[in-house]
Design a protein around this motif. Sequence first.
Motif, short mmCIF file in Angstrom:
data_model
loop_
_atom_site.label_atom_id
_atom_site.label_comp_id
_atom_site.label_asym_id
_atom_site.label_seq_id
_atom_site.Cartn_x
_atom_site.Cartn_y
_atom_site.Cartn_z
N ARG A 10 49.34 71.30 51.12
CA ARG A 10 48.38 72.18 50.47
C ARG A 10 46.98 71.57 50.61
O ARG A 10 46.76 70.41 50.25
CB ARG A 10 48.75 72.31 49.00
CG ARG A 10 47.93 73.30 48.25
CD ARG A 10 48.51 73.48 46.84
NE ARG A 10 47.89 74.60 46.18
CZ ARG A 10 46.75 74.52 45.52
NH1 ARG A 10 46.10 73.38 45.42
NH2 ARG A 10 46.23 75.60 44.95
N THR A 69 42.78 72.44 49.79
CA THR A 69 42.03 73.28 48.86
C THR A 69 40.54 73.32 49.18
O THR A 69 40.01 72.43 49.85
CB THR A 69 42.19 72.79 47.41
OG1 THR A 69 41.57 71.50 47.28
CG2 THR A 69 43.66 72.73 47.00
N GLN A 76 38.76 70.21 48.01
CA GLN A 76 38.76 69.08 48.95
C GLN A 76 37.65 69.23 49.98
O GLN A 76 36.95 68.26 50.29
CB GLN A 76 40.12 68.96 49.65
CG GLN A 76 41.23 68.49 48.75
CD GLN A 76 42.58 68.60 49.44
OE1 GLN A 76 42.92 69.62 50.02
NE2 GLN A 76 43.35 67.52 49.36
N ALA A 109 40.70 74.64 43.13
CA ALA A 109 42.13 74.76 43.36
C ALA A 109 42.48 75.84 44.38
O ALA A 109 43.65 75.97 44.77
CB ALA A 109 42.85 75.05 42.05
N LEU A 110 41.50 76.61 44.85
CA LEU A 110 41.77 77.69 45.80
C LEU A 110 42.34 77.12 47.10
O LEU A 110 41.70 76.30 47.76
CB LEU A 110 40.50 78.49 46.07
CG LEU A 110 40.59 79.63 47.09
CD1 LEU A 110 41.66 80.64 46.72
CD2 LEU A 110 39.24 80.32 47.22
N GLU A 111 43.54 77.54 47.45
CA GLU A 111 44.21 77.03 48.64
C GLU A 111 43.59 77.62 49.90
O GLU A 111 43.32 78.82 49.97
CB GLU A 111 45.69 77.34 48.61
CG GLU A 111 46.45 76.71 49.76
CD GLU A 111 47.96 76.80 49.63
OE1 GLU A 111 48.65 76.31 50.55
OE2 GLU A 111 48.45 77.35 48.63
N SER A 114 44.43 78.73 53.31
CA SER A 114 45.64 79.08 54.05
C SER A 114 45.28 79.66 55.41
O SER A 114 44.16 80.12 55.64
CB SER A 114 46.50 80.06 53.24
OG SER A 114 45.78 81.23 52.94
#
Length: 176
Positions: A102, A104, A107, A148-150, A152
């Motif tokens: 995962r 984010t 990060q 916290a938004l992943e 993807s």
Amino acid sequence: MIPPLAAPVAIDAGPTIGAAHWPDGDTSGGGQGQDVMGLSCGNMVESYHVHAHLSIILNGDALAIPSHIGIVDTSPTSDCFYSLHTHDRSGKIHVEAPEQRRFTLGQLFAIWGQPLGRDNVGGMPGLPIRVYVVENGVAYEYAGDLAALEISSHSDITIQIGTTIAAIPTFTWFGD
């Protein structure tokens, strides 16, 4: 109400999307080769390799995401790479990691060295912020913790700062 989706823009060739606002690379408070939020800086490993897109729109105007976020010059002839990085000003986020895990938005912003919160994105405090995510052609508003938004594969993340946007930008590219 969620704005409609704009016609997709191809970013295969790495065009600059938006006006320059930030300098390229990480800030002095961002990734300079040290571990950042569980991500180390080293040789680029592509066991897991996907892309996403980030747009930041200030009062209706797209701002270019800097080139070389997460790419650190370690000497005149070598660099280290964080698993999350950008190569150009297109807004394409490269996820190139030794394993699938995962990753984010928090990060990416920590590596970049820019604030990311509901009250300040990229050093622009005091304006309303809305976040839209497009996955598989479907848009939704993200109401959770921005950090916290992943990130993807093939998602388009749009951060609207200030006035409401007319349409949510979308992007296409070849490969992952």
